[in-house]
Design an enzyme around this catalytic site. Structure first.
Site, PDB file in Angstrom:
ATOM      1  N   HIS A 366       0.747  -1.013   0.284  1.00 56.26           N
ATOM      2  CA  HIS A 366      -0.085   0.110  -0.263  1.00 56.26           C
ATOM      3  C   HIS A 366       0.604   1.356  -0.615  1.00 56.26           C
ATOM      4  O   HIS A 366       0.335   1.942  -0.542  1.00 56.26           O
ATOM      5  CB  HIS A 366      -0.935  -0.094   1.334  1.00 56.26           C
ATOM      6  N   HIS A 368       3.572   1.601  -0.821  1.00 51.35           N
ATOM      7  CA  HIS A 368       4.766   2.015  -1.443  1.00 51.35           C
ATOM      8  C   HIS A 368       3.841   2.417  -3.396  1.00 51.35           C
ATOM      9  O   HIS A 368       4.122   2.884  -4.488  1.00 51.35           O
ATOM     10  CB  HIS A 368       5.890   0.591  -2.509  1.00 51.35           C
ATOM     11  N   ARG A 430       7.937  -7.491   7.183  1.00 53.69           N
ATOM     12  CA  ARG A 430       8.649  -7.436   7.566  1.00 53.69           C
ATOM     13  C   ARG A 430       9.806  -8.518   8.453  1.00 53.69           C
ATOM     14  O   ARG A 430      10.558  -9.447   8.938  1.00 53.69           O
ATOM     15  CB  ARG A 430       8.750  -7.005   8.489  1.00 53.69           C
TER      16      ARG A 430
END
Lengths: 544, 277
Positions: A366, A368, A430
């Site tokens: 989102h 990016h 992550r």
């Protein structure tokens, strides 16, 4: 005037020169998460790279770019030289030194704390001091924007401040206020641990303070793109701005509503009750309003330009627009990226639906799409607009520039749409490495490889961008430099409502709203001491 | 009042009114309507509802079922005071106490595989926590319990400072220096366990807590540690005879490893494996 051109140019070059390596790091990270084999396949390398990519792309690159753009706007809209230019150079110096200071320890693997700091992770003191220097440097800019704004206003009583100047001042004010959250977190919480003075950190308070900055920073990045929408694009398209007032309302709404919404980043956090989360959710919906206003106004402005150029019928005006102008093309593509990005954002900000996509790749995809896509494509267009003016040389060439924008558009879609899908399938963010031999993960392999293809297109687009910048920098100088031309409104008025020509009242409103929405959520930590997490600085032990 | 002042005034009034309306909506639903309509029991009054929405829960309903006694894995909590104490030892004083340790914990050169942990270079917080666990009986050993009970927490910190100052186990520098082949692409199954874990079995990577790179607070470095000791500890965690791991992380992971994997892991770490090979 000549010297201020150099000032803007220095900021823009510095911004783009750090953008370049960060783009390569991003590419490597995409490949690392995919089933493909890459060199240095080590989670430690991934987290160091993520910290560098994020710190550059979120802090150093946009801040330097916006500062440079802000100085260019000040000089060109107010039609006089910048006040306090030596201070501006000082701010630039702070940002560059701070950027280098932050990046070196990341390179040594000493600050793999991700760019959002994430206490109780603690990195090298130099990393935090570097980030703090970047913020201090940007505060010089904030002060200079406001000084130039008010000096012009007092010299021109009753006259409307040009829209672009009004907007960049709102942007400066917004950044000035919102950066205080992360600054307090770094100064009062992280640095004491990083210096070895304390061994625990209140992670809940740290996350809450960071949320003060975390969402409004997005509008700090966004406003320059909207400035181009409102003031540069209608001119480039050969038309006029549909409404100047709409622009002012938009920027004022961003200023007032962008800070008291940050807790929508904490919906799944245990340190807050549901009440304030809901309040922030409601306020976040309000902050969607200026974007809707903008989409309406900009499409109307495009239509005006299209019809002026002879477009007929319901949609015929779209064809007659000058799509070969980088600025017009970029706005069109940016609006197209804004649509899916905004739609995804509505899901993120909804208290209930957020649970579905929390901590998944959806979120990374989102931001990016919306920042890297809708906003950065406008940074490119702004650079194409400014470059000939700042260098006194023509842009070489518009065709290459348009190709670059198209590549960026498609690359961003191809990279982020499958990334969203992988997030919906449950792919966590992550994460450095995935076990694709696991059937549940194997289903995402083709999506991840598609994202890599998108990333390669983006990287190619970056190279074309630098090709255009270099070619234009060394092109044959032009005799006369045309100044930056800003769009006139359809009905330009000699006066503007006083509330839409200054910020005093809106500042008061912003502070009141922030106090109401953040007062208790931050205040509670001073009587509920239950969030302290152990954290230790290892750099200090090494120094000892 | 001039017309301009009038328009400023009415503009301000309009903005404040709209904002107040939005806030009334947000606070009304967030603090009064929603908490009471989400089936949370015991929200009788408006103040209960607000209390709930602030996250200050009141548990009025007492449990009437018999709860098993809580099993406490360790009495060490990493609070500011404990961390200050554990980090603030004096290596000089520690050295004089450590004279009593060398009877068993001899220099590694003399003992290839003694089953005794090597202490030189051990992280301060690890030493401190293990001594306190021996004292409280959450980690069992006749000898070590006696030793730990004869010392004060201040002395644990001194010992910790002394051992940390010795060369031996790799220093915890908090560095995440990148290497290669530290992912699922590594063909060696043992190295894969160390760097990537085995998510299909629910096993986290050893390196994510024990380094090199990231170290969980209280987790020891394993490189150069005694092989027999490591293997015995993995077995003890798997069988539950050692249970001073907070949140059962090591008991869970060790329980999922095969005996052959434990042996292989212990041996690769003891050989000074640092992943660069």
């Amino acid at each position: 005037m000549e010297r201020s051109r150099l000032l803007s140019l220095a900021h823009l070059w510095a911004a783009f020169l750090c953008f370049l390596p960060a783009a390569f790091l991003g590419m490597w990270q995409l490949m690392m998460r995919s089933p493909l084999r890459v060199p240095l396949d080590d989670p430690n390398a991934y987290y160091a790279s993520l910290t560098a990519h994020g710190s550059i792309m979120a802090y150093v690159f946009p801040t330097l770019f916006i500062m440079g753009f802000g100085y260019a706007i000040t000089v060109s809209t107010l039609g006089r030289s910048l006040r306090g230019e030596s201070w501006a150079w000082m701010g630039f110096f702070f940002c560059v030194v701070g950027g280098v200071m932050a990046l070196v320890p990341i390179g040594f693997g000493r600050s793999s704390v991700l760019y959002t700091f994430y206490p109780p992770l603690v990195g090298s003191v130099w990393y935090y001091l570097g980030v703090a220097l970047v913020i201090i440097g940007s505060y010089f800019w904030v002060a200079l924007m406001l000084i130039n704004f008010s000096a012009w206003k007092s010299d021109n009583p009753g006259k409307p401040v040009p829209l672009a100047m009004f907007a960049i001042s709102a942007c400066a004010l917004l950044w000035g206020w919102t950066a205080l959250g992360a600054t307090c977190e770094v100064v009062f919480q992280i640095l004491p641990v990083s210096l070895g003075l304390r061994h625990t950190i209140d992670a809940g308070l740290a996350r809450t303070l960071f949320s003060v900055t975390l969402h409004a920073i997005v509008y700090f990045w966004l406003i320059p793109a909207y400035i181009a929408f409102y003031t540069l694009m209608p001119q480039a398209a050969g038309g006029r701005l549909y409404s100047d007032t709409m622009g002012r309302i938009t920027f004022v709404l961003f200023l007032v509503f962008s800070i008291p919404v940050g807790m929508h980043h904490l919906f799944m956090d245990p340190e807050h009750g549901s009440g304030f989360k809901f309040v922030h959710s409601v306020l976040t919906f309000i902050v969607a309003l200026p974007t809707l206003l903008t989409v309406f106004t900009i499409v109307a402005s495009l239509e005006i330009a299209g019809r002026v150029r002879g477009g007929k019928g319901l949609l015929g005006w779209i064809r007659t627009l000058p799509w070969g102008e980088p600025m017009v093309l970029a706005v069109g593509l940016s609006l197209l990226l804004l649509a899916p990005g905004g739609f995804g954002g509505l899901i993120n900000m909804s208290y209930g639906m957020n649970a579905m996509i929390h901590n998944t790749s959806w979120v990374t995809a989102h931001f990016h799409l919306i920042f890297g896509g809708a906003v950065v494509i406008m940074y490119f267009a702004i650079a194409y607009e400014l470059w000939p003016r700042l260098n006194a040389r023509p842009l070489v060439s518009k065709r290459a520039a348009c190709l670059q924008l198209w590549l960026w558009f498609w690359g961003m879609l191809i990279m982020t749409l499958p990334w969203h899908a992988a997030g919906l399938m449950g792919q966590p963010r992550r994460y450095a490495i995935f076990d694709y031999s696991d059937p549940a993960v194997a289903k995402m392999a083709s999506l991840d490889i598609t994202s890599v293809v998108g990333g390669l297109i983006l990287l190619f687009s970056v190279l074309v961008f630098f090709y255009v910048l270099f070619r234009s920098t060394f092109a044959r100088p032009e005799e006369s430099v045309s100044p930056i031309r800003y769009a006139l409104a359809v009905n330009p008025s000699a006066t503007v409502h006083p509330l839409l020509n200054g910020f005093v009242f809106w500042n008061v409103l912003l502070l009141a709203l922030t106090l109401i929405s953040y007062g208790y959520p931050i205040g509670q930590f001073f009587f509920l001491h239950n969030q302290d997490a152990p954290a230790r600085s290892l750099s200090q032990e090494v120094l000892r | 009042m001039s017309p301009e002042n009038g328009s400023v005034h009415s503009g301000r009034l309009l903005a404040v009114t709209i904002l107040a309306g939005i806030l009334a909506l947000g606070f009304g639903f967030g603090f009064l309507v929603l908490p009471r309509n989400q089936g949370t029991p015991g929200l009788a009054s408006a103040s209960d509802s607000i209390y709930q929405a602030l996250g200050l829960h009141t548990h009025n309903n007492s449990f009437n079922t018999v709860q098993p006694p809580a099993k406490i894995p360790s009495y060490v909590a990493w609070t500011e005071a404990t961390m200050q104490q554990a980090m603030g030892g004096d290596a000089k004083r520690g050295e004089s106490i450590a004279g009593n340790c060398t009877g068993c914990h001899v220099e590694p050169a003399h003992t290839a595989e003694s089953g005794m942990p090597r202490l030189a270079g051990l992280d301060r917080l690890v030493t401190y926590k293990q001594l306190d666990d021996y004292r409280s009986g959450t980690r069992l050993s006749d000898t070590m319990s006696a030793v730990a009970q004869s010392l004060t927490p201040k002395q644990y910190a001194d010992l910790a400072a002394y051992f940390a100052s010795q060369k031996g186990l790799p220093e915890n520098r908090g560095e995440r220096a990148p290497g290669s082949h530290r992912s699922y692409h590594n063909a060696d199954p043992v190295q894969r366990l160390i760097y990537a874990g085995d998510p299909k079995r629910g096993i986290a990577a050893c390196a994510s807590c024990h380094g090199p790179g990231g170290y969980l607070i209280g987790a020891p470095a394993l490189i150069n540690q005694d092989a027999l000791y490591l293997e015995q500890q993995l077995l003890a965690f798997a069988q539950g005879t050692r249970s001073n791991d907070i949140n059962m992380s090591m008991r869970t992971i060790a329980g999922l490893l095969t005996p052959a994997e434990m042996k292989a892991l212990a041996s690769i770490y003891a050989k000074g494996f640092d992943g660069s090979k």
